[in-house]
Structures are given as C-alpha cells and as structure tokens.
Write a protein that holds these residues in place. Structure first.
Motif, PDB file in Angstrom:
ATOM      1  N   TYR A  97      13.856 -27.500  25.450  1.00  0.00           N
ATOM      2  CA  TYR A  97      13.607 -26.075  25.630  1.00  0.00           C
ATOM      3  C   TYR A  97      12.284 -25.849  26.353  1.00  0.00           C
ATOM      4  CZ  TYR A  97      12.456 -21.237  24.544  1.00  0.00           C
ATOM      5  OH  TYR A  97      12.089 -19.935  24.633  1.00  0.00           O
ATOM      6  N   GLN A  98      11.252 -26.563  25.955  1.00  0.00           N
ATOM      7  CA  GLN A  98       9.947 -26.409  26.592  1.00  0.00           C
ATOM      8  C   GLN A  98       9.990 -26.848  28.045  1.00  0.00           C
ATOM      9  OE1 GLN A  98       7.281 -28.548  23.987  1.00  0.00           O
ATOM     10  NE2 GLN A  98       6.989 -26.766  22.657  1.00  0.00           N
ATOM     11  N   ASP A  99      10.739 -27.896  28.352  1.00  0.00           N
ATOM     12  CA  ASP A  99      10.883 -28.324  29.746  1.00  0.00           C
ATOM     13  C   ASP A  99      11.519 -27.217  30.585  1.00  0.00           C
ATOM     14  OD1 ASP A  99       9.734 -30.788  29.312  1.00  0.00           O
ATOM     15  OD2 ASP A  99      11.632 -31.885  29.185  1.00  0.00           O
ATOM     16  N   GLN A 100      12.531 -26.548  30.019  1.00  0.00           N
ATOM     17  CA  GLN A 100      13.186 -25.462  30.741  1.00  0.00           C
ATOM     18  C   GLN A 100      12.236 -24.294  30.942  1.00  0.00           C
ATOM     19  OE1 GLN A 100      16.206 -25.487  32.281  1.00  0.00           O
ATOM     20  NE2 GLN A 100      15.450 -23.565  33.135  1.00  0.00           N
ATOM     21  N   VAL A 101      11.470 -23.966  29.921  1.00  0.00           N
ATOM     22  CA  VAL A 101      10.507 -22.866  30.032  1.00  0.00           C
ATOM     23  C   VAL A 101       9.460 -23.190  31.099  1.00  0.00           C
ATOM     24  CG1 VAL A 101       8.648 -21.638  28.835  1.00  0.00           C
ATOM     25  CG2 VAL A 101      10.838 -21.995  27.693  1.00  0.00           C
ATOM     26  N   GLU A 104       9.816 -25.138  33.691  1.00  0.00           N
ATOM     27  CA  GLU A 104      10.456 -25.054  35.003  1.00  0.00           C
ATOM     28  C   GLU A 104      10.643 -23.598  35.420  1.00  0.00           C
ATOM     29  OE1 GLU A 104      11.906 -25.949  38.606  1.00  0.00           O
ATOM     30  OE2 GLU A 104      10.912 -27.311  37.209  1.00  0.00           O
ATOM     31  N   ASP A 105      11.032 -22.740  34.485  1.00  0.00           N
ATOM     32  CA  ASP A 105      11.177 -21.317  34.792  1.00  0.00           C
ATOM     33  C   ASP A 105       9.838 -20.708  35.210  1.00  0.00           C
ATOM     34  OD1 ASP A 105      13.849 -21.548  34.124  1.00  0.00           O
ATOM     35  OD2 ASP A 105      13.641 -20.595  32.151  1.00  0.00           O
ATOM     36  N   LEU A 106       8.788 -21.044  34.479  1.00  0.00           N
ATOM     37  CA  LEU A 106       7.455 -20.533  34.821  1.00  0.00           C
ATOM     38  C   LEU A 106       7.017 -21.042  36.194  1.00  0.00           C
ATOM     39  CD1 LEU A 106       5.658 -20.886  31.371  1.00  0.00           C
ATOM     40  CD2 LEU A 106       6.304 -18.766  32.514  1.00  0.00           C
ATOM     41  N   ASN A 107       7.306 -22.290  36.481  1.00  0.00           N
ATOM     42  CA  ASN A 107       6.956 -22.859  37.776  1.00  0.00           C
ATOM     43  C   ASN A 107       7.666 -22.120  38.903  1.00  0.00           C
ATOM     44  OD1 ASN A 107       5.662 -24.852  39.452  1.00  0.00           O
ATOM     45  ND2 ASN A 107       7.686 -25.782  39.714  1.00  0.00           N
ATOM     46  N   GLN A 108       8.947 -21.825  38.722  1.00  0.00           N
ATOM     47  CA  GLN A 108       9.695 -21.095  39.743  1.00  0.00           C
ATOM     48  C   GLN A 108       9.142 -19.683  39.925  1.00  0.00           C
ATOM     49  OE1 GLN A 108      11.902 -22.393  41.852  1.00  0.00           O
ATOM     50  NE2 GLN A 108      11.467 -24.334  40.828  1.00  0.00           N
ATOM     51  N   THR A 109       8.728 -19.065  38.833  1.00  0.00           N
ATOM     52  CA  THR A 109       8.130 -17.737  38.916  1.00  0.00           C
ATOM     53  C   THR A 109       6.828 -17.783  39.701  1.00  0.00           C
ATOM     54  OG1 THR A 109       9.120 -17.097  36.805  1.00  0.00           O
ATOM     55  CG2 THR A 109       7.226 -15.804  37.562  1.00  0.00           C
TER      56      THR A 109
END
Length: 69
Positions: free
Chosen positions: A17-21, A23-28
């Motif tokens: 879950y933290q890895d996905q978060v 990655e989402d923050l990085n894309q943002t």
C-alpha cells in the motif's frame, strides 16, 4: 496461520500500500512540475510582450502635474 505469519502478511500488505501511495505522489509531483514549467514559459512570453509594448511606446517623460496644482 501463526501469529508470526499473520504479522508478516500484514506488513507485506502495508508495504505494498505504501509503495502505491509513494508512486501516486510521485506522479502527482511530476504532473505539477510539468504544469509549473508550462506556466513559467507562459509568464516569460507575457513578460516579453509587455517589454515589447513598453519599448515601442517610446521613452516616457515626467508626467505633468495634475490640473489642481
């Protein structure tokens, strides 16, 4: 399943879950930097246009005093 295995599985889920978060923050952040770069280019274009207009208007002398003086 033992308590140890349950705890390991919970940690694995948490890490996923933290890895996905992350990655989402990085894309943002990437999207925001692209937008910032675009806005910087637009601002520079506007500043260039304003400078051209000021240059074409010629030198400005001192303004005459208002009529009530």
């Amino acid at each position: 399943m033992s308590d140890f295995e349950t705890r390991i599985e919970a940690l694995e889920v948490r890490v996923a879950y933290q890895d996905q978060v992350i990655e989402d923050l990085n894309q943002t952040i990437i999207a925001q930097w692209k937008q910032i770069d675009s806005l910087k280019r637009q601002l520079n274009e506007v500043l260039d246009r304003v400078q051209e207009v000021e240059d074409s208007a010629g030198p400005r002398g001192p303004e005459p005093p208002p009529p009530h003086y």
